[in-house]
Structure formats: C-alpha cells, structure tokens
Design a protein around this motif. Structure first.
Motif, short mmCIF file in Angstrom:
data_model
loop_
_atom_site.label_atom_id
_atom_site.label_comp_id
_atom_site.label_asym_id
_atom_site.label_seq_id
_atom_site.Cartn_x
_atom_site.Cartn_y
_atom_site.Cartn_z
N PHE A 81 -45.06 56.65 -6.22
CA PHE A 81 -43.79 56.30 -5.60
C PHE A 81 -43.85 56.49 -4.08
O PHE A 81 -43.36 55.65 -3.31
CB PHE A 81 -42.66 57.14 -6.20
N LEU A 82 -44.45 57.61 -3.64
CA LEU A 82 -44.58 57.89 -2.20
C LEU A 82 -45.42 56.80 -1.52
O LEU A 82 -45.05 56.30 -0.44
CB LEU A 82 -45.23 59.26 -1.99
N TRP A 83 -46.51 56.42 -2.16
CA TRP A 83 -47.38 55.39 -1.60
C TRP A 83 -46.65 54.06 -1.47
O TRP A 83 -46.74 53.38 -0.46
CB TRP A 83 -48.62 55.26 -2.47
N PHE A 84 -45.91 53.69 -2.50
CA PHE A 84 -45.18 52.43 -2.49
C PHE A 84 -44.09 52.45 -1.42
O PHE A 84 -43.92 51.48 -0.66
CB PHE A 84 -44.58 52.18 -3.87
N ALA A 85 -43.32 53.56 -1.34
CA ALA A 85 -42.25 53.67 -0.35
C ALA A 85 -42.82 53.63 1.07
O ALA A 85 -42.27 52.95 1.95
CB ALA A 85 -41.46 54.96 -0.56
N PHE A 86 -43.92 54.33 1.29
CA PHE A 86 -44.51 54.34 2.63
C PHE A 86 -45.04 52.95 2.99
O PHE A 86 -44.95 52.53 4.14
CB PHE A 86 -45.63 55.38 2.69
N PHE A 87 -45.59 52.24 2.01
CA PHE A 87 -46.08 50.89 2.25
C PHE A 87 -44.94 49.98 2.71
O PHE A 87 -45.10 49.19 3.64
CB PHE A 87 -46.73 50.36 0.97
N LEU A 88 -43.75 50.13 2.09
CA LEU A 88 -42.59 49.33 2.50
C LEU A 88 -42.15 49.70 3.92
O LEU A 88 -41.76 48.82 4.70
CB LEU A 88 -41.44 49.52 1.51
#
Length: 198
Positions: A135-142
C-alpha cells in the motif's frame, strides 16, 4: 665651425627621426623601469623529468596525468561549467531546468528511501506488514506521478517564458529524472538554494 660663402644659403638641417622618437619617449616616459629579462620571461619551469625506463613506469605516469585531468574536469562540471559538462547537460535551457528542480522540494527525491523501506518490508515474514508495504509503495508511486505532473507544468511555463523557441518535451523528462535523485547526489551540483525564486 663651417665658413659660409657669400651668396649661399645656409644648409637646412633635416630632422633626425631617431632623435625625434627618442625625445618623444623621454618626454612621455614609460612610467616604469625596463624589467630584467628573467622578470619579463617569468620563472622558467625546471628541467623535464627523465623519460620512463620501463613500461610499468610509463603506464603509471600516464595514469597520473589522466587522473589529474579528470579531476579538474569533474570539478568544473560539478560547478556547472558548460564547457566541461556532458552533452546531455549542456545549454542554458538545461541549466534553467536544473535550477527549477533544485529550488523546490520534490517527492521523487525520497524515491530511494521509500524503495529501501519497501524492500525491507518484503523480507519481514508478516502478511500485515507486507500488505502495508504494498500500500505504501502504491501510494508513494501516485504521489510521485502527481508531483512530476506539477513539476513538468512548471518547467514548461518557465522555459516558455525565457526560451520561447526551445523544445520542452526532452527538458521535462530531464527535470523529472533529476528530481528523483537525492539532492546531494545530483550532478551537476545544485546552484540554487531550496525555495529560491527562479
């Protein structure tokens, strides 16, 4: 003393150009004494070093000379000297893009830190931690995508104002790729402070 015969004109004395020039130089003056030859030529370098006797010594000297040249060129490039930069970093447009990127805080500069955290999270044998990591990786990517869009618009705007004929497509990608690096690792080094007006 010469005798003058009656009926003859006195001989006209022609001006001596050498004497005239000497008088002019004396009147004008150089303002300084003539330097000695050793002072005018400067300090001469010492005798050249003897030629290398072995291939190993010749190779060592060549490597030392190359290292000295590379060091000075790298320092000039790190300062942003345009003549020492590689082709991808040259030009006033690229310098402007670097200044725009370096003057703001970019989410992309945290990319390596977050990537390291995500990598560590994958090795923890806990499904909850691993799911939070994803989730952290996906949010940071956005966040990086959003920040890159904002940065790209700013680069286009600033470049269009100062260099109307420049192509902004390559410049935007150049700025975004620079923004993903940690500030102290960027090359050439940042020339503006954070928060500076560009």
């Amino acid at each position: 003393m010469k005798l003058r015969l009656p009926g003859r004109r006195p001989a006209e004395t022609k001006p001596d150009p050498a004497a005239d020039l000497t008088a002019q130089l004396t009147a004008a003056g150089k303002g300084r004494p003539t330097p000695k030859r050793s002072e005018a030529q400067g300090r001469r370098p010492g005798p050249p070093p003897p030629p290398p006797t072995t291939r190993k010594e010749a190779y060592k000297r060549m490597r030392e000379q190359q290292a000295a040249g590379r060091g000075s060129a790298r320092e000039a490039a790190a300062r942003g000297d345009d003549s020492a930069l590689p082709a991808r970093d040259r030009g006033p447009e690229k310098r402007l893009v670097r200044d725009v990127v370096d003057a703001r805080r970019n989410a992309g500069s945290l990319f390596l830190v977050v990537a390291a955290l995500v990598l560590v999270g994958y090795f923890i044998p806990n499904t909850a931690v691993q799911s939070y990591t994803v989730f952290l990786w996906f949010a940071f990517f956005l966040v990086i995508i959003g920040d890159s869009i904002v940065l790209g618009r700013k680069i286009k705007k600033v470049v269009a104002e100062r260099y109307p004929n420049a192509r902004t497509r390559g410049l935007v990608w150049y700025g975004i790729s620079r923004a993903t690096m940690i500030r102290r690792w960027r090359f050439p080094k940042p020339q503006v402070e954070l928060g500076a007006t560009v």
